[in-house]
Design a protein around this motif. Sequence first.
Motif, short mmCIF file in Angstrom:
data_model
loop_
_atom_site.label_atom_id
_atom_site.label_comp_id
_atom_site.label_asym_id
_atom_site.label_seq_id
_atom_site.Cartn_x
_atom_site.Cartn_y
_atom_site.Cartn_z
N ARG A 147 0.85 -1.20 0.00
CA ARG A 147 0.00 0.00 0.00
C ARG A 147 0.88 1.24 0.00
NH1 ARG A 147 -3.65 -2.22 5.02
NH2 ARG A 147 -4.89 -3.77 3.87
N ILE A 148 0.66 2.12 -0.98
CA ILE A 148 1.53 3.27 -1.17
C ILE A 148 0.71 4.55 -1.29
CG2 ILE A 148 3.25 4.34 -2.70
CD1 ILE A 148 3.93 1.52 -3.70
N PHE A 149 1.16 5.60 -0.61
CA PHE A 149 0.67 6.95 -0.87
C PHE A 149 1.76 7.65 -1.67
CE2 PHE A 149 0.23 11.50 0.27
CZ PHE A 149 -1.05 11.71 -0.22
N TRP A 150 1.40 8.13 -2.87
CA TRP A 150 2.38 8.76 -3.76
C TRP A 150 2.05 10.25 -3.83
CZ3 TRP A 150 4.81 5.20 -7.81
CH2 TRP A 150 5.97 5.79 -8.33
N ASP A 151 2.90 11.03 -3.18
CA ASP A 151 2.60 12.45 -3.01
C ASP A 151 3.31 13.27 -4.09
OD1 ASP A 151 1.91 14.92 -2.08
OD2 ASP A 151 2.48 14.54 0.00
N VAL A 152 2.52 13.89 -4.96
CA VAL A 152 3.10 14.73 -6.01
C VAL A 152 3.11 16.21 -5.63
CG1 VAL A 152 2.57 13.10 -7.85
CG2 VAL A 152 0.89 14.86 -7.25
N ASP A 153 2.79 16.49 -4.38
CA ASP A 153 2.86 17.87 -3.87
C ASP A 153 3.11 17.82 -2.37
OD1 ASP A 153 2.79 20.57 -3.56
OD2 ASP A 153 0.72 20.85 -4.24
#
Length: 364
Positions: A110-116
């Motif tokens: 499970r991944i949270f991919w933060d582009v900001d």
Amino acid sequence: MKIAFYGSSLLSSYWNGAATYYRGMLFDLARRGHKITFYEPDAYDRQKHRDIEPPEWAEVKVYDATEDALRGVLAEAAAADVVVKASGVGVFDDELLEGVIAHSRPDAIRIFWDVDAPATLAEMRGYEKHPLRKALESLDLVFTYGGGPPVVAAYEGFGARRCVPIYNALDPATHHPVEPSPRFASDLSFLGNRLPDREKRVESFFLEPASRMPGKSFMLGGAGWEDKPMSANVNRIGHVYTRDHNAFNCTPMAVLNIARDSMAEIGFSPATRVFEAAGAGACLITDAWEGIELFLKPNEEVLVARDGQDVAEHMKALTRERASVIGEAALRRVLAEHTYERRGEQVDAILAEEAGRIRERSAA
């Protein structure tokens, strides 16, 4: 691995600066054998402004921005080995975050991919009950597309098990030198949507120098600038589709990068535009931010401006010949060190590590 990726849009860059990042990263992961399904909502007229049709290397599922459609796409998370929720989807962000955790299998990564990341971290600092604070305990990884040590420390301080910056990069098949186009002829160009935490910096680094240099031509691309007062030597052209980015970058004498307030403060966060411009062999002028020398060498591969006066001084001194030398040096550097093949190799290795860790945990 089967990867379910819930993001803003893979197909459209309209009000969606992460599009080229998603495309570069996911194409390379698909090339490495991962099976990608990208879920994006039909929102903000993005589907009316597509840059690409669904690619062969990913299945794209566009869903209506309704609760019923949301439930349908979240249910599909159960079939994935890797489930990714990206930041800034724009609709149902909290529900997506909770839903991918609830619907993914216990053995899924499970991944949270933060582009900001700077904006996300600021929200978490200001709101103790921010949904991501609680979600971090259920996530295996946080990826960010920049931020360096300050962002890693901040995320781990909020309880992230592991935070890894996966920086923007170049896809040389997409961004590369092309013939100049008269449509984009100018001395200095800037491409960026009008956003609250960017506007003042655009005024300082772009519009004010333009007003002081009536003999030079400036071009402004991006959405939202229609009613912004600016000098007559600024040609505003609205949204620029990704298919035109190479010509937009190759044609002017120089291209300007301006970080948003939060990105400039944290540093270590080169925007996609930096690598797109360098990949096209453009002479790039960027505002100053910490860590730039890790990506491009100042005065040789990039010109750095502390303020609008520096931008003006660079433009007064710059010639086409020197601009070409700087652009060619930047292109060599990013091809050698900053491609999505490099980033994909990094992500692929991390996913393999995490899969092994989960197997060991299950066997214990």
